[in-house]
Design an enzyme around this catalytic site. Structure first.
Site, PDB file in Angstrom:
ATOM      1  N   ASP A  86      38.313  94.256  -7.349  1.00 10.35           N
ATOM      2  CA  ASP A  86      36.897  94.502  -7.614  1.00 10.35           C
ATOM      3  C   ASP A  86      36.760  95.635  -8.628  1.00 10.35           C
ATOM      4  O   ASP A  86      37.533  96.591  -8.588  1.00 10.35           O
ATOM      5  CB  ASP A  86      36.183  94.892  -6.315  1.00 10.35           C
ATOM      6  CG  ASP A  86      34.664  94.840  -6.448  1.00 10.35           C
ATOM      7  OD1 ASP A  86      34.172  94.310  -7.453  1.00 10.35           O
ATOM      8  OD2 ASP A  86      33.971  95.326  -5.530  1.00 10.35           O
ATOM      9  N   PHE A 148      41.221 103.006  -4.866  1.00  7.11           N
ATOM     10  CA  PHE A 148      40.051 102.999  -5.743  1.00  7.11           C
ATOM     11  C   PHE A 148      40.126 104.164  -6.702  1.00  7.11           C
ATOM     12  O   PHE A 148      40.569 105.250  -6.334  1.00  7.11           O
ATOM     13  CB  PHE A 148      38.753 103.153  -4.944  1.00  7.11           C
ATOM     14  CG  PHE A 148      38.318 101.910  -4.228  1.00  7.11           C
ATOM     15  CD1 PHE A 148      37.578 100.940  -4.878  1.00  7.11           C
ATOM     16  CD2 PHE A 148      38.653 101.723  -2.897  1.00  7.11           C
ATOM     17  CE1 PHE A 148      37.173  99.793  -4.211  1.00  7.11           C
ATOM     18  CE2 PHE A 148      38.258 100.581  -2.225  1.00  7.11           C
ATOM     19  CZ  PHE A 148      37.519  99.609  -2.877  1.00  7.11           C
TER      20      PHE A 148
END
Length: 189
Positions: A86, A148
């Site tokens: 993502d 992330f």
């Protein structure tokens, strides 16, 4: 992580070291590798590991503050970065979220506390703080550890921290001395 591409760290003898990098990218790459090495050297990752890449400016965010974020998420596979699952980095829209509202995974809520506008941080999030045994169909396998890179582009402070004249008044403005051991998510060992 210090301004102007500096990093300081302590070794196992509590000796303090500084490194100056030739570019911001080199400094960030080093910090990412440190974070990955920390993850690989801990027997079990039980909470969020985070490492600042760029400090940013202003005061640190806390629960109730609204953020606009650019991010990329990878699966953590074979002791390192796996595939991207993502990202909104090359998209027009930033992710908007209010810290503490429970709209994002627990690891984000935890890992972004204290970030500043313009700050970038690396987060390594164990499954229990991410999507757990469920995963996300077609994107995140069950029991996945996630990585992330997050960047705070905008900050809107929660209501309780601005005075009647709109000036920010908060106990958060007390200046801490800059290189504080342990303030960056590293434990004393």
């Amino acid at each position: 992580v210090q301004p102007n591409n500096y990093s300081t760290f302590y070794d196992d003898q509590r000796q303090n070291w500084s490194i100056m990098f030739e570019s911001e990218k080199a400094a960030m790459d080093f910090s990412k590798q440190v974070c990955i090495a920390k993850c690989n050297s801990s027997p079990v990752l039980e909470s969020v590991l985070y490492q600042d890449l760029v400090l940013g400016e202003g005061q640190g965010v806390e629960g109730g503050d609204s953020l606009e974020i650019a991010y990329t998420g990878w699966l953590f596979q074979n002791n390192g970065l796996g595939q991207v699952f993502d990202s909104n980095v090359n998209k027009d829209k930033l992710l908007r979220l209010k810290l503490g509202s429970g709209k994002v995974i627990k690891g984000w809520e935890e890992g972004m506390m204290g970030m500043k506008k313009g700050g970038r941080r690396y987060l390594i999030i164990p499954p229990a703080w991410a999507y757990g045994t469920q995963g996300v169909a077609g994107r995140v396998p069950p029991d996945s550890t996630l990585v992330f890179e997050v960047e705070v582009r905008r900050v809107k402070l929660g209501k309780e921290s601005s005075g009647s004249d709109g000036q920010s008044v908060s106990s958060r403005d007390s200046a801490a001395p800059s290189p504080v051991p342990n303030s960056d998510g590293f434990s004393a060992d």
